[in-house]
Design an enzyme around this catalytic site. Structure first.
Site, mmCIF file in Angstrom:
data_model
loop_
_atom_site.group_PDB
_atom_site.id
_atom_site.type_symbol
_atom_site.label_atom_id
_atom_site.label_comp_id
_atom_site.label_asym_id
_atom_site.label_seq_id
_atom_site.Cartn_x
_atom_site.Cartn_y
_atom_site.Cartn_z
ATOM 1 N N THR A 26 0.812 -1.214 0.000
ATOM 2 C CA THR A 26 0.000 0.000 0.000
ATOM 3 C C THR A 26 0.849 1.270 0.000
ATOM 4 O O THR A 26 2.042 1.244 0.322
ATOM 5 C CB THR A 26 -0.936 0.025 1.228
ATOM 6 O OG1 THR A 26 -0.149 0.052 2.417
ATOM 7 C CG2 THR A 26 -1.860 -1.177 1.242
ATOM 8 N N ASP A 27 0.198 2.356 -0.345
ATOM 9 C CA ASP A 27 0.841 3.661 -0.261
ATOM 10 C C ASP A 27 0.437 4.320 1.061
ATOM 11 O O ASP A 27 -0.173 3.675 1.924
ATOM 12 C CB ASP A 27 0.487 4.528 -1.474
ATOM 13 C CG ASP A 27 -1.003 4.823 -1.598
ATOM 14 O OD1 ASP A 27 -1.758 4.635 -0.618
ATOM 15 O OD2 ASP A 27 -1.420 5.240 -2.691
ATOM 16 N N PHE A 28 0.740 5.577 1.237
ATOM 17 C CA PHE A 28 0.473 6.251 2.513
ATOM 18 C C PHE A 28 -1.013 6.378 2.830
ATOM 19 O O PHE A 28 -1.383 6.638 3.973
ATOM 20 C CB PHE A 28 1.145 7.630 2.540
ATOM 21 C CG PHE A 28 0.515 8.627 1.607
ATOM 22 C CD1 PHE A 28 -0.442 9.526 2.067
ATOM 23 C CD2 PHE A 28 0.865 8.657 0.269
ATOM 24 C CE1 PHE A 28 -1.020 10.433 1.197
ATOM 25 C CE2 PHE A 28 0.282 9.563 -0.597
ATOM 26 C CZ PHE A 28 -0.666 10.458 -0.139
ATOM 27 N N THR A 29 -1.896 6.138 1.844
ATOM 28 C CA THR A 29 -3.343 6.230 2.086
ATOM 29 C C THR A 29 -3.946 4.898 2.519
ATOM 30 O O THR A 29 -5.124 4.830 2.838
ATOM 31 C CB THR A 29 -4.079 6.697 0.813
ATOM 32 O OG1 THR A 29 -3.970 5.679 -0.195
ATOM 33 C CG2 THR A 29 -3.527 8.007 0.295
ATOM 34 N N LEU A 31 -4.135 2.380 0.427
ATOM 35 C CA LEU A 31 -4.612 1.751 -0.810
ATOM 36 C C LEU A 31 -3.450 1.064 -1.516
ATOM 37 O O LEU A 31 -2.289 1.492 -1.389
ATOM 38 C CB LEU A 31 -5.216 2.805 -1.738
ATOM 39 C CG LEU A 31 -6.377 3.632 -1.175
ATOM 40 C CD1 LEU A 31 -6.834 4.667 -2.185
ATOM 41 C CD2 LEU A 31 -7.524 2.736 -0.758
#
Length: 155
Positions: A26-29, A31
């Site tokens: 995932t990324d920082f969100t 997602l």
């Protein structure tokens, strides 16, 4: 029970490979980072071939080694996947045309398609030149192809 990793399973000509979304995907969100869908699709294609009886190491272990490279990939992002999601990578080998294999893939969460890919892979010699897959390889893939071209029927 076994500790061996799974290569997924076939339902008809569809290969299904379960994957779980981990923090690293995932990324920082929270997602799934867009590039990781490409990784999921690679696993799906490789494990599909593995269940067809074609291993990448086996392709390299011939007197005339060969490999597959992705020559085209078109992705359509539909919905996001999130951390801890249970996903299925769905793979269909559609056609063999000369040195090319045409493949459709999808990452799904339940009944929801999240990302789709139209993929073209090319069989190559180890120096990078295209080559036709061997007759034995085509025989292993053929039961799962949706379409066969007249030129391929002669091989």
């Amino acid at each position: 029970m076994t500790d061996r990793p799974t290569a997924g399973r076939f339902e008809g000509r569809e290969h299904r490979l379960p994957v779980r979304v981990y923090y690293e995907d995932t990324d920082f969100t929270g997602l799934v980072y867009h590039a990781n869908y490409v990784r999921y699709f690679e696993r799906g294609r490789s494990d599909c071939l593995r269940l067809m009886g074609i291993g990448h190491a086996e392709l390299l272990d011939h007197d005339q080694p060969m490999a597959f490279v992705v020559s085209k990939m078109a992705l359509t992002f539909l919905k996001p996947a999130r951390i801890d999601d249970e996903l299925v990578v769905r793979t269909w080998y559609d056609a063999a045309k000369g040195p090319r294999l045409l493949i459709t893939q999808e990452v799904a969460r339940g009944d929801d398609a999240l990302c789709r890919a139209e993929v073209e892979v090319v069989c190559i010699h180890m120096d990078g030149r295209p080559r036709r897959p061997t007759k034995a390889l085509i025989e292993k893939v053929s039961p799962w192809l949706a379409a066969k071209t007249p030129a391929d029927a002669k091989d």
